[in-house]
Design a protein around this motif. Structure first.
Motif, PDB file in Angstrom:
ATOM      1  N   PHE A  25      10.092  25.814  23.668  1.00 39.39           N
ATOM      2  CA  PHE A  25      11.474  25.352  23.646  1.00 39.39           C
ATOM      3  C   PHE A  25      12.103  25.357  25.045  1.00 39.39           C
ATOM      4  O   PHE A  25      11.849  26.248  25.859  1.00 39.39           O
ATOM      5  N   THR A  26      12.957  24.388  25.277  1.00 35.81           N
ATOM      6  CA  THR A  26      13.681  24.272  26.538  1.00 35.81           C
ATOM      7  C   THR A  26      14.775  25.327  26.649  1.00 35.81           C
ATOM      8  O   THR A  26      15.570  25.496  25.718  1.00 35.81           O
ATOM      9  N   ASP A  27      14.822  26.016  27.772  1.00 32.12           N
ATOM     10  CA  ASP A  27      15.942  26.886  28.169  1.00 32.12           C
ATOM     11  C   ASP A  27      16.479  27.774  27.050  1.00 32.12           C
ATOM     12  O   ASP A  27      17.631  27.662  26.646  1.00 32.12           O
ATOM     13  N   GLU A  28      15.659  28.707  26.590  1.00 29.92           N
ATOM     14  CA  GLU A  28      16.139  29.701  25.629  1.00 29.92           C
ATOM     15  C   GLU A  28      17.088  30.684  26.298  1.00 29.92           C
ATOM     16  O   GLU A  28      18.099  31.094  25.731  1.00 29.92           O
ATOM     17  N   GLU A  29      16.748  31.085  27.531  1.00 30.08           N
ATOM     18  CA  GLU A  29      17.464  32.178  28.187  1.00 30.08           C
ATOM     19  C   GLU A  29      18.902  31.834  28.577  1.00 30.08           C
ATOM     20  O   GLU A  29      19.785  32.694  28.554  1.00 30.08           O
ATOM     21  N   GLY A  30      19.148  30.603  28.996  1.00 30.47           N
ATOM     22  CA  GLY A  30      20.492  30.243  29.435  1.00 30.47           C
ATOM     23  C   GLY A  30      20.846  30.750  30.820  1.00 30.47           C
ATOM     24  O   GLY A  30      22.012  30.744  31.219  1.00 30.47           O
ATOM     25  N   SER A  31      19.843  31.187  31.586  1.00 36.02           N
ATOM     26  CA  SER A  31      20.120  31.802  32.890  1.00 36.02           C
ATOM     27  C   SER A  31      20.682  30.823  33.907  1.00 36.02           C
ATOM     28  O   SER A  31      21.502  31.202  34.741  1.00 36.02           O
ATOM     29  N   ARG A  32      20.251  29.586  33.847  1.00 40.25           N
ATOM     30  CA  ARG A  32      20.702  28.626  34.862  1.00 40.25           C
ATOM     31  C   ARG A  32      22.111  28.106  34.578  1.00 40.25           C
ATOM     32  O   ARG A  32      22.942  28.046  35.491  1.00 40.25           O
ATOM     33  N   PHE A  33      22.384  27.729  33.337  1.00 37.93           N
ATOM     34  CA  PHE A  33      23.646  27.065  33.018  1.00 37.93           C
ATOM     35  C   PHE A  33      24.635  27.944  32.251  1.00 37.93           C
ATOM     36  O   PHE A  33      25.745  27.506  31.948  1.00 37.93           O
ATOM     37  N   GLY A  34      24.232  29.157  31.917  1.00 38.07           N
ATOM     38  CA  GLY A  34      25.110  30.006  31.114  1.00 38.07           C
ATOM     39  C   GLY A  34      25.244  29.505  29.691  1.00 38.07           C
ATOM     40  O   GLY A  34      26.203  29.807  28.987  1.00 38.07           O
ATOM     41  N   PHE A  35      24.269  28.718  29.250  1.00 33.81           N
ATOM     42  CA  PHE A  35      24.274  28.142  27.905  1.00 33.81           C
ATOM     43  C   PHE A  35      22.825  28.054  27.458  1.00 33.81           C
ATOM     44  O   PHE A  35      22.062  27.233  27.958  1.00 33.81           O
ATOM     45  N   GLY A  36      22.420  28.926  26.545  1.00 34.00           N
ATOM     46  CA  GLY A  36      21.012  29.038  26.189  1.00 34.00           C
ATOM     47  C   GLY A  36      20.609  28.300  24.923  1.00 34.00           C
ATOM     48  O   GLY A  36      21.421  27.660  24.253  1.00 34.00           O
ATOM     49  N   MET A  37      19.318  28.394  24.634  1.00 31.71           N
ATOM     50  CA  MET A  37      18.716  27.816  23.425  1.00 31.71           C
ATOM     51  C   MET A  37      18.963  26.309  23.325  1.00 31.71           C
ATOM     52  O   MET A  37      19.205  25.770  22.251  1.00 31.71           O
ATOM     53  N   ILE A  38      18.874  25.633  24.454  1.00 28.00           N
ATOM     54  CA  ILE A  38      19.116  24.187  24.475  1.00 28.00           C
ATOM     55  C   ILE A  38      18.109  23.464  23.585  1.00 28.00           C
ATOM     56  O   ILE A  38      18.475  22.616  22.761  1.00 28.00           O
ATOM     57  N   GLY A  39      16.825  23.793  23.740  1.00 32.23           N
ATOM     58  CA  GLY A  39      15.789  23.097  22.985  1.00 32.23           C
ATOM     59  C   GLY A  39      15.853  23.356  21.499  1.00 32.23           C
ATOM     60  O   GLY A  39      15.717  22.441  20.680  1.00 32.23           O
ATOM     61  N   SER A  40      16.053  24.619  21.109  1.00 31.07           N
ATOM     62  CA  SER A  40      16.100  24.931  19.678  1.00 31.07           C
ATOM     63  C   SER A  40      17.372  24.395  19.038  1.00 31.07           C
ATOM     64  O   SER A  40      17.361  23.960  17.882  1.00 31.07           O
ATOM     65  N   ARG A  41      18.472  24.385  19.772  1.00 28.26           N
ATOM     66  CA  ARG A  41      19.693  23.765  19.245  1.00 28.26           C
ATOM     67  C   ARG A  41      19.450  22.278  18.994  1.00 28.26           C
ATOM     68  O   ARG A  41      19.931  21.711  18.001  1.00 28.26           O
ATOM     69  N   ALA A  42      18.719  21.637  19.915  1.00 26.01           N
ATOM     70  CA  ALA A  42      18.429  20.208  19.749  1.00 26.01           C
ATOM     71  C   ALA A  42      17.576  19.971  18.510  1.00 26.01           C
ATOM     72  O   ALA A  42      17.837  19.045  17.734  1.00 26.01           O
ATOM     73  N   VAL A  43      16.565  20.805  18.310  1.00 27.18           N
ATOM     74  CA  VAL A  43      15.700  20.659  17.132  1.00 27.18           C
ATOM     75  C   VAL A  43      16.508  20.891  15.857  1.00 27.18           C
ATOM     76  O   VAL A  43      16.301  20.223  14.834  1.00 27.18           O
ATOM     77  N   ALA A  44      17.458  21.827  15.911  1.00 31.15           N
ATOM     78  CA  ALA A  44      18.295  22.114  14.749  1.00 31.15           C
ATOM     79  C   ALA A  44      19.362  21.054  14.519  1.00 31.15           C
ATOM     80  O   ALA A  44      20.015  21.028  13.469  1.00 31.15           O
ATOM     81  N   GLY A  45      19.561  20.167  15.513  1.00 28.74           N
ATOM     82  CA  GLY A  45      20.562  19.116  15.381  1.00 28.74           C
ATOM     83  C   GLY A  45      21.975  19.581  15.676  1.00 28.74           C
ATOM     84  O   GLY A  45      22.944  18.899  15.328  1.00 28.74           O
ATOM     85  N   THR A  46      22.122  20.731  16.342  1.00 25.25           N
ATOM     86  CA  THR A  46      23.461  21.266  16.633  1.00 25.25           C
ATOM     87  C   THR A  46      23.868  21.121  18.091  1.00 25.25           C
ATOM     88  O   THR A  46      24.980  21.495  18.454  1.00 25.25           O
ATOM     89  N   LEU A  47      22.996  20.600  18.941  1.00 25.20           N
ATOM     90  CA  LEU A  47      23.333  20.401  20.347  1.00 25.20           C
ATOM     91  C   LEU A  47      24.267  19.207  20.470  1.00 25.20           C
ATOM     92  O   LEU A  47      23.951  18.113  20.011  1.00 25.20           O
TER      93      LEU A  47
END
Length: 415
Positions: A122-144
């Motif tokens: 998954f893309t960017d679980e940690e959120g360290s770069r943007f202060g917003f994590g779980m980008i990939g899993s949110r996208a898979v869940a359809g909530t991004l």
């Protein structure tokens, strides 16, 4: 043992060299050259394992092993390969590489599965770069959401711009969403990042749920004054009230089986050594895998805080910062993990909750979710000293192997 322990360990060490720092830690932020190199290496592992490899619109790297019923709902597994700054080489990476190893052994042993199995980095679980994590899993869940991609890093680069620089089209990120009927279950292997398994002297554990974080800021307003000229009985000292509240928070949280409470930030204003504070601010991080239990604890803390402040003549303000629902593990996935433990000669796997967040919590309302934990030495994580032994990593991967086979062969009606 079904899995190849030496190959798994060699891949962990090789991936850990990408983004390695002088300290021995690893820094791999999303959409950076180091992360792209890491994804290329993991894609090569997937191909070597005989998987069909693709990247979705959110940058998630996916390796698929077809089943005898290729149109059936897929069993998902995986984790992430991005890191916190100067982090460890096991957090996230073990879950991805263990899943690849499990599927590679299925191919080598010619083991069949009815339902397809997909490994996802998954893309960017940690959120360290943007202060917003779980980008990939949110996208898979359809909530991004499109507005989420406006989050910026310290250089002012938005997520959407970083995606474009990595060859992705942010306007198409919605295409990464998986309809619930296309997924049978999700199971993730991860290091524990705590000391429960080590204290039990157990290499592998069964996760009962992922605690949801509730973040709040408490502000207590009293009256500043001279430290020497104001008698104790005439003070409206918000720090005195805060001290009583903090003691209550810690004592009350211990009454709940899975709750944890943390006050990580504390500030007094104006902050002079000889000045009675006029205002105190502190944060509260409250977690539990049972939302009702967490809500009860929250309510009791609020009620007690109000009583204390009224007694001391203090104004109390409580600002909500974040409220994430806990993600209890599916009973069906827990049973599959428990049975897998027996097949891996690890009968009666200890059960424990995850206090840290993981990609799987994004899916708890969509399809059955579960996790497997591997022992962490000293409970250390997000640190160059993060470590899980080759034996423990192999044991956890063996449990994952058998779990995936059970989930990919059981009738969906049992879920």
């Amino acid at each position: 043992m079904a899995i190849n322990k030496e190959r798994l360990w060699a891949r962990l060490m090789e991936l850990g060299e990408i983004g390695k720092q002088i300290s021995g830690g690893v820094t791999r932020y999303s959409f950076t050259p180091d992360e792209i190199r890491a994804k290329e290496l993991v894609a090569a592992y997937m191909k070597e394992a005989g998987l069909a490899v693709r990247e979705d619109a959110a940058g998630n790297l996916i390796g698929r092993r077809e089943g005898t019923s290729p149109k059936a709902a897929a069993v998902l597994t995986g984790s992430h390969i991005d890191t916190v700054p100067d982090g460890g080489m096991f957090d996230g990476a073990l879950g991805v590489l263990a899943a690849i190893e499990a599927l590679q052994r299925m191919n080598e042993l010619e083991v069949r599965n009815v339902y397809p199995i997909e490994v996802i980095a998954f893309t960017d679980e940690e959120g360290s770069r943007f202060g917003f994590g779980m980008i990939g899993s949110r996208a898979v869940a359809g909530t991004l959401q499109p507005k989420d991609l406006e989050q910026r890093d310290e250089q002012g680069i938005a997520i959407a711009d970083a995606m474009r620089s990595a060859g992705l089209a942010p306007e198409r990120v919605g295409e990464a969403a998986k309809p619930p009927h296309e997924v049978k279950a999700y199971v993730e292997l991860h290091i524990e990042q705590g000391r429960v398994l080590e204290n039990l002297d157990e290499p592998v554990g069964l996760v009962t749920g992922i605690a949801g974080p509730l973040w709040q800021q408490f502000t207590l307003i009293g009256q500043a004054g001279h430290a020497g000229a104001t008698p104790m009985q005439l003070r409206r000292d918000p720090l005195q009230a805060a001290a009583e509240i903090l003691n209550y928070i810690y004592a009350e949280a211990k009454k709940y089986e899975n709750a944890v409470a943390t006050v990580g930030k504390l500030k007094t204003l104006p902050g002079g050594v000889n000045v009675i504070p006029g205002e105190v601010q502190f944060s509260l991080d409250l977690r539990d895998i049972d939302e009702a239990e967490r809500n009860r604890l929250e309510a009791s803390i609020h009620a007690y805080s109000q009583q204390v402040c009224e007694r001391h003549g203090i104004e109390l303000q409580i600002e909500p910062l974040q409220r994430v629902a806990p993600a209890p593990s599916s009973s069906a996935v827990q049973e599959a993990v428990a049975q897998a433990g027996k097949l891996a000669d690890l009968a009666n796997l200890p059960r424990l909750a995850s206090g840290a967040g993981h990609d799987g919590m994004q899916f708890s309302s969509l399809w059955p979710v579960g996790m497997i934990f591997v022992r962490s030495r000293g409970g250390i994580s997000h640190n160059p000293k993060e470590w899980s032994s080759p034996e423990d990593c192999a044991a956890g991967t063996e449990v994952l192997y058998h779990t995936l086979l059970q989930l990919a062969n059981e009738d969906k009606g049992s879920f």
